[in-house]
Write a protein that holds these residues in place. Structure first.
Motif, PDB file in Angstrom:
ATOM      1  N   ALA A 171      92.105  55.409-110.221  1.00  0.00           N
ATOM      2  CA  ALA A 171      92.749  56.739-110.138  1.00  0.00           C
ATOM      3  C   ALA A 171      93.406  56.598-108.558  1.00  0.00           C
ATOM      4  CB  ALA A 171      91.774  57.760-109.857  1.00  0.00           C
ATOM      5  N   VAL A 172      93.367  55.608-107.622  1.00  0.00           N
ATOM      6  CA  VAL A 172      93.987  55.523-106.571  1.00  0.00           C
ATOM      7  C   VAL A 172      95.614  55.164-106.793  1.00  0.00           C
ATOM      8  CG1 VAL A 172      94.335  54.210-104.493  1.00  0.00           C
ATOM      9  CG2 VAL A 172      92.076  54.841-105.339  1.00  0.00           C
ATOM     10  N   SER A 173      96.543  55.898-106.436  1.00  0.00           N
ATOM     11  CA  SER A 173      97.845  55.706-106.796  1.00  0.00           C
ATOM     12  C   SER A 173      98.764  55.313-105.413  1.00  0.00           C
ATOM     13  CB  SER A 173      98.503  56.791-107.440  1.00  0.00           C
ATOM     14  OG  SER A 173      98.351  58.073-106.442  1.00  0.00           O
ATOM     15  N   ASN A 174      98.213  55.708-104.368  1.00  0.00           N
ATOM     16  CA  ASN A 174      99.021  55.036-103.193  1.00  0.00           C
ATOM     17  C   ASN A 174      97.950  54.702-101.934  1.00  0.00           C
ATOM     18  OD1 ASN A 174      98.344  57.705-101.468  1.00  0.00           O
ATOM     19  ND2 ASN A 174      99.400  58.530-103.205  1.00  0.00           N
ATOM     20  N   GLN A 175      98.553  54.092-100.929  1.00  0.00           N
ATOM     21  CA  GLN A 175      97.527  53.534-100.001  1.00  0.00           C
ATOM     22  C   GLN A 175      96.840  54.664 -99.211  1.00  0.00           C
ATOM     23  OE1 GLN A 175      99.803  50.831 -97.226  1.00  0.00           O
ATOM     24  NE2 GLN A 175      98.039  50.498 -95.945  1.00  0.00           N
ATOM     25  N   GLU A 176      97.525  55.920 -99.096  1.00  0.00           N
ATOM     26  CA  GLU A 176      96.733  56.832 -98.417  1.00  0.00           C
ATOM     27  C   GLU A 176      95.418  57.283 -99.162  1.00  0.00           C
ATOM     28  OE1 GLU A 176      97.523  61.636 -96.815  1.00  0.00           O
ATOM     29  OE2 GLU A 176      99.172  60.577 -97.934  1.00  0.00           O
ATOM     30  N   GLU A 177      95.472  57.423-100.463  1.00  0.00           N
ATOM     31  CA  GLU A 177      94.443  57.709-101.362  1.00  0.00           C
ATOM     32  C   GLU A 177      93.401  56.643-101.166  1.00  0.00           C
ATOM     33  OE1 GLU A 177      95.823  58.259-105.193  1.00  0.00           O
ATOM     34  OE2 GLU A 177      96.681  60.230-104.924  1.00  0.00           O
ATOM     35  N   GLY A 178      94.017  55.305-101.163  1.00  0.00           N
ATOM     36  CA  GLY A 178      92.923  54.035-100.900  1.00  0.00           C
ATOM     37  C   GLY A 178      92.290  54.047 -99.638  1.00  0.00           C
ATOM     38  N   VAL A 179      92.878  54.279 -98.703  1.00  0.00           N
ATOM     39  CA  VAL A 179      92.471  54.558 -97.438  1.00  0.00           C
ATOM     40  C   VAL A 179      91.200  55.652 -97.261  1.00  0.00           C
ATOM     41  CG1 VAL A 179      92.684  54.750 -94.996  1.00  0.00           C
ATOM     42  CG2 VAL A 179      94.255  53.570 -96.231  1.00  0.00           C
ATOM     43  N   HIS A 180      91.637  56.930 -97.909  1.00  0.00           N
ATOM     44  CA  HIS A 180      90.851  58.019 -97.735  1.00  0.00           C
ATOM     45  C   HIS A 180      89.429  57.516 -98.807  1.00  0.00           C
ATOM     46  CE1 HIS A 180      89.449  62.081 -98.163  1.00  0.00           C
ATOM     47  NE2 HIS A 180      89.282  62.098 -99.541  1.00  0.00           N
ATOM     48  N   PHE A 181      89.815  56.967 -99.917  1.00  0.00           N
ATOM     49  CA  PHE A 181      88.276  56.699-100.295  1.00  0.00           C
ATOM     50  C   PHE A 181      87.419  55.617 -99.548  1.00  0.00           C
ATOM     51  CE2 PHE A 181      85.642  54.101-103.144  1.00  0.00           C
ATOM     52  CZ  PHE A 181      85.077  54.927-103.932  1.00  0.00           C
ATOM     53  N   PHE A 182      88.096  54.658 -99.428  1.00  0.00           N
ATOM     54  CA  PHE A 182      87.130  53.676 -98.573  1.00  0.00           C
ATOM     55  C   PHE A 182      86.520  54.059 -97.023  1.00  0.00           C
ATOM     56  CE2 PHE A 182      89.116  51.012-101.836  1.00  0.00           C
ATOM     57  CZ  PHE A 182      87.967  50.256-102.218  1.00  0.00           C
ATOM     58  N   SER A 183      87.316  55.119 -96.563  1.00  0.00           N
ATOM     59  CA  SER A 183      86.753  55.531 -95.329  1.00  0.00           C
ATOM     60  C   SER A 183      85.447  56.288 -95.565  1.00  0.00           C
ATOM     61  CB  SER A 183      87.964  56.520 -94.787  1.00  0.00           C
ATOM     62  OG  SER A 183      88.282  57.611 -95.471  1.00  0.00           O
ATOM     63  N   GLY A 184      85.098  56.650 -96.823  1.00  0.00           N
ATOM     64  CA  GLY A 184      84.133  57.431 -97.099  1.00  0.00           C
ATOM     65  C   GLY A 184      82.887  56.424 -96.814  1.00  0.00           C
ATOM     66  N   PHE A 185      82.871  55.340 -97.134  1.00  0.00           N
ATOM     67  CA  PHE A 185      81.948  54.136 -96.918  1.00  0.00           C
ATOM     68  C   PHE A 185      81.892  54.206 -95.493  1.00  0.00           C
ATOM     69  CE2 PHE A 185      82.052  53.259-101.510  1.00  0.00           C
ATOM     70  CZ  PHE A 185      80.639  53.082-101.621  1.00  0.00           C
ATOM     71  N   ALA A 186      82.961  54.138 -94.682  1.00  0.00           N
ATOM     72  CA  ALA A 186      83.020  54.012 -93.227  1.00  0.00           C
ATOM     73  C   ALA A 186      82.154  55.157 -92.570  1.00  0.00           C
ATOM     74  CB  ALA A 186      84.397  53.742 -92.901  1.00  0.00           C
ATOM     75  N   HIS A 187      82.453  56.014 -93.142  1.00  0.00           N
ATOM     76  CA  HIS A 187      81.890  57.385 -92.579  1.00  0.00           C
ATOM     77  C   HIS A 187      80.176  57.130 -92.855  1.00  0.00           C
ATOM     78  CE1 HIS A 187      85.472  58.882 -90.922  1.00  0.00           C
ATOM     79  NE2 HIS A 187      85.956  59.152 -92.246  1.00  0.00           N
ATOM     80  N   LEU A 188      79.893  56.955 -93.931  1.00  0.00           N
ATOM     81  CA  LEU A 188      78.560  56.764 -94.504  1.00  0.00           C
ATOM     82  C   LEU A 188      77.682  56.049 -93.418  1.00  0.00           C
ATOM     83  CD1 LEU A 188      76.038  57.487 -96.009  1.00  0.00           C
ATOM     84  CD2 LEU A 188      77.071  55.918 -97.812  1.00  0.00           C
ATOM     85  N   ILE A 189      78.347  54.603 -93.448  1.00  0.00           N
ATOM     86  CA  ILE A 189      77.591  53.553 -92.629  1.00  0.00           C
ATOM     87  C   ILE A 189      77.573  53.978 -91.175  1.00  0.00           C
ATOM     88  CG2 ILE A 189      78.029  51.226 -91.802  1.00  0.00           C
ATOM     89  CD1 ILE A 189      78.973  50.432 -94.570  1.00  0.00           C
ATOM     90  N   ASN A 190      78.665  54.755 -90.669  1.00  0.00           N
ATOM     91  CA  ASN A 190      78.603  55.024 -89.172  1.00  0.00           C
ATOM     92  C   ASN A 190      77.378  56.129 -89.189  1.00  0.00           C
ATOM     93  OD1 ASN A 190      80.175  53.344 -87.750  1.00  0.00           O
ATOM     94  ND2 ASN A 190      82.120  54.486 -88.711  1.00  0.00           N
ATOM     95  N   ALA A 191      77.420  57.037 -90.003  1.00  0.00           N
ATOM     96  CA  ALA A 191      76.313  58.390 -90.165  1.00  0.00           C
ATOM     97  C   ALA A 191      74.773  57.528 -89.931  1.00  0.00           C
ATOM     98  CB  ALA A 191      76.690  59.138 -91.107  1.00  0.00           C
ATOM     99  N   MET A 192      74.773  56.365 -90.918  1.00  0.00           N
ATOM    100  CA  MET A 192      73.383  56.019 -91.022  1.00  0.00           C
ATOM    101  C   MET A 192      73.304  55.239 -89.575  1.00  0.00           C
ATOM    102  SD  MET A 192      73.668  53.981 -94.623  1.00  0.00           S
ATOM    103  CE  MET A 192      71.874  53.555 -94.645  1.00  0.00           C
ATOM    104  N   ARG A 193      73.972  54.633 -88.957  1.00  0.00           N
ATOM    105  CA  ARG A 193      73.898  53.726 -87.572  1.00  0.00           C
ATOM    106  C   ARG A 193      73.419  54.880 -86.487  1.00  0.00           C
ATOM    107  NH1 ARG A 193      77.546  52.908 -84.030  1.00  0.00           N
ATOM    108  NH2 ARG A 193      79.519  53.566 -84.733  1.00  0.00           N
ATOM    109  N   THR A 194      74.337  55.875 -86.415  1.00  0.00           N
ATOM    110  CA  THR A 194      74.158  56.708 -85.192  1.00  0.00           C
ATOM    111  C   THR A 194      73.018  57.941 -85.481  1.00  0.00           C
ATOM    112  OG1 THR A 194      76.038  58.137 -86.518  1.00  0.00           O
ATOM    113  CG2 THR A 194      76.582  56.543 -84.761  1.00  0.00           C
ATOM    114  N   CYS A 195      72.542  58.026 -86.973  1.00  0.00           N
ATOM    115  CA  CYS A 195      71.404  58.957 -87.033  1.00  0.00           C
ATOM    116  C   CYS A 195      70.394  58.752 -86.164  1.00  0.00           C
ATOM    117  CB  CYS A 195      70.824  58.786 -88.620  1.00  0.00           C
ATOM    118  SG  CYS A 195      69.700  59.890 -89.169  1.00  0.00           S
TER     119      CYS A 195
END
Length: 256
Positions: free
Chosen positions: A76-100
């Motif tokens: 469903a990703v149709s532009n770069q902004e949407e793509g970055v938004h989606f994959f930043s979700g994994f970035a935020h999750l990994i950072n939450a796990m390491r800083t927990c």
């Protein structure tokens, strides 16, 4: 925590200072963005919860532990902004796990692909079943494991990460993952897996919580730049997912 059915499920149970967080999705426990955000927020909340010393991270069912990113949302990703938004979700999750502030113990009951491998690698300690094989398939669909690479390389080393990444169609066995350090211990089945985890986490939860917190900080020394690094990696993937190669590869996989 209630989520729309299409966005999966997330639940938490706290008992004897152990918080068991379980995520799920009908598509092999894959992650749409809303589920990524919900899990990230839940881990941030538990990090501040003084009644919790240890977190067990698990997924539902008896099939795959986690199939990584949601194919539907990637398509469903149709532009770069949407793509970055989606994959930043994994970035935020990994950072939450390491800083927990709590030790996170992974319960890997089945196969892990892509982002699922990244989640397993970001757990501080991971138990798995003997059939919990792993694969980094991103190159095969026109992208790459850019966001999760720091976590995977930190756990198993750059050489093993390279082997997995370039052999994008190849499953690595649970024994291989154990040998490389992704898993700390293997169990024959889920019954044995839960016995091992219960015994381990009960011991862990009995330790000085302040000592556990300080140990967690030492475990993740040298990763402070991940707050920006992982978002930079998300931008790379967010652009690549728009390519015709990626769109065609995702369509073909979805038909299988």
């Amino acid at each position: 925590m209630a989520l729309p059915e299409s966005n999966g499920s997330l639940s938490t149970k706290i008992e004897n200072k152990i918080a068991t967080v379980q995520f799920g999705h009908p598509a092999s426990n894959s992650f749409p963005r809303q589920l990524l955000d919900s899990l990230t927020q839940e881990l941030n909340n538990l990090s501040e919860n003084s009644a919790v010393s240890v977190i067990v991270l698990k997924s539902v069912g008896t099939g795959a532990f986690c199939a990584g990113a949601s194919f539907d949302e990637l398509l469903a990703v149709s532009n770069q902004e949407e793509g970055v938004h989606f994959f930043s979700g994994f970035a935020h999750l990994i950072n939450a796990m390491r800083t927990c502030s709590k030790i996170i113990v992974g319960r890997i009951h089945g196969k892990a692909v892509g982002g699922g491998v990244g989640i397993a690698a970001t757990c501080d300690y991971a138990f798995a079943t003997a059939d919990a094989s792993i694969k980094l398939s991103e190159l095969a669909i026109g992208i790459g494991p850019f966001v999760i690479e720091p976590a995977v390389s930190r756990k198993i080393g750059k050489t093993a990460m390279t082997q997995m990444t370039l052999a994008a169609h190849e499953w690595k066995t649970a024994d291989w993952a154990l040998e490389k350090g992704l898993y700390a211990k293997l169990a024959h089945d889920q019954v044995e897996l839960d016995i091992d985890i219960d015994h381990f986490t009960s011991k862990l939860a009995s330790y000085n919580p302040d000592a556990l917190f300080k140990m967690k900080k030492i475990i993740w020394e040298g990763t402070q730049d991940w707050d920006t690094l992982l978002l930079e990696r998300a931008a790379i993937t967010g652009k690549l997912v728009l390519s015709n190669y990626a769109k065609n590869a995702l369509e073909q996989l979805k038909k299988k």
